[in-house]
Motif scaffolding. Structure first.
Motif, PDB file in Angstrom:
ATOM      1  N   VAL A  60     -24.811 -34.586  27.553  1.00 42.01           N
ATOM      2  CA  VAL A  60     -23.597 -34.870  26.763  1.00 42.01           C
ATOM      3  C   VAL A  60     -23.927 -35.436  25.384  1.00 42.01           C
ATOM      4  O   VAL A  60     -23.029 -35.715  24.595  1.00 42.01           O
ATOM      5  N   GLY A  61     -25.220 -35.622  25.087  1.00 38.77           N
ATOM      6  CA  GLY A  61     -25.603 -36.080  23.755  1.00 38.77           C
ATOM      7  C   GLY A  61     -25.607 -37.579  23.553  1.00 38.77           C
ATOM      8  O   GLY A  61     -25.571 -38.051  22.408  1.00 38.77           O
ATOM      9  N   ALA A  62     -25.684 -38.361  24.642  1.00 35.87           N
ATOM     10  CA  ALA A  62     -25.697 -39.817  24.503  1.00 35.87           C
ATOM     11  C   ALA A  62     -26.869 -40.317  23.649  1.00 35.87           C
ATOM     12  O   ALA A  62     -26.681 -41.225  22.815  1.00 35.87           O
ATOM     13  N   SER A 178     -18.352 -39.336  25.514  1.00 33.86           N
ATOM     14  CA  SER A 178     -18.350 -37.871  25.451  1.00 33.86           C
ATOM     15  C   SER A 178     -17.132 -37.284  26.140  1.00 33.86           C
ATOM     16  O   SER A 178     -16.556 -37.864  27.067  1.00 33.86           O
ATOM     17  N   GLU A 179     -16.743 -36.100  25.698  1.00 33.09           N
ATOM     18  CA  GLU A 179     -15.613 -35.389  26.307  1.00 33.09           C
ATOM     19  C   GLU A 179     -15.900 -35.050  27.767  1.00 33.09           C
ATOM     20  O   GLU A 179     -15.025 -35.158  28.630  1.00 33.09           O
ATOM     21  N   SER A 180     -17.152 -34.650  28.049  1.00 33.25           N
ATOM     22  CA  SER A 180     -17.503 -34.267  29.413  1.00 33.25           C
ATOM     23  C   SER A 180     -17.314 -35.425  30.385  1.00 33.25           C
ATOM     24  O   SER A 180     -16.735 -35.275  31.456  1.00 33.25           O
TER      25      SER A 180
END
Length: 214
Positions: A60-62, A178-180
């Motif tokens: 998710v790009g954390a 994150s959106e996810s």
């Protein structure tokens, strides 16, 4: 609010441009931390929230969010504090006979970080005087913790490694930013409905997330 807490953990009082500036910094792709620290951050994030049947922190790009906040907006003192926490984790990997934490297998990373986590989030042998003040909450009559470790939601006694506590929480908050995570790990409500004082908790019950968190 998640963004406010994310910034507090990084020692940031104001983020110029708000969420748009953070999104632009993340999408820009320019790494703020040096390659070694960024690879270490990715390995730690992947160990704390690995991919299972839902996305993990890396997916998710954390790490990109943490990197952008630390590199562009965090106070120098907080950035040094959190990178030192990363260095201590890397030292565990080297001490185990590996080339550093990021080079270890996922199973070995988990083994080392689980032990480090347990030790870091426990009180130290000696608690510094005046490091924590306990006040009475006039509304509830319970002890209210006021700690010098500002920015963290982790409450209780002084921690053995408060910098690691901030780093871990920063990764977790970045994940739920994150959106996810907001739509799969949490039950998303764009506009919360009526207040229900009693809701049955089942194995399928999930915490709620919505626009108010951002």
């Amino acid at each position: 609010m998640l963004m406010q807490h994310l910034l507090a953990l990084a020692g940031v009082s104001v983020l110029p441009g708000g969420a748009e500036a953070l999104a632009a910094a993340v999408e820009g792709g320019t790494r703020q931390l040096n390659p070694a620290h960024y690879a270490l951050l990715v390995a730690v994030a992947d160990t704390i929230i690995p991919k299972t049947d839902t996305s993990g922190a890396v997916e998710v790009g954390a790490p990109q969010v943490v990197d952008a906040v630390l590199g562009s907006w965090a106070s120098p003192a907080r950035r040094a504090e959190l990178t030192a926490a990363l260095d201590r984790i890397d030292a565990l990997g080297k001490a185990s006979g590996g080339g550093g934490f990021a080079s270890l297998s996922p199973a070995k990373r988990f083994e080392l970080l689980a032990a480090h986590d347990a030790a870091a989030l426990n009180p130290p042998a000696v608690v510094p005087v005046d490091s924590t003040t306990v006040l009475a909450d006039p509304q509830q009559g319970k002890a209210e913790q006021k700690s010098s470790q500002s920015g963290s939601l982790i409450q209780g006694a002084q921690l053995a490694d408060p910098a690691y506590a901030k780093l871990k929480e920063l990764i977790v908050v970045a994940f739920y930013f994150s959106e996810s995570a907001l739509t799969h790990d949490l039950r998303y409500e764009h506009s919360p409905g009526e207040w229900k004082p009693s809701i049955p908790v089942t194995p399928d019950t999930r915490a709620e997330g919505g626009v108010a968190l951002l």
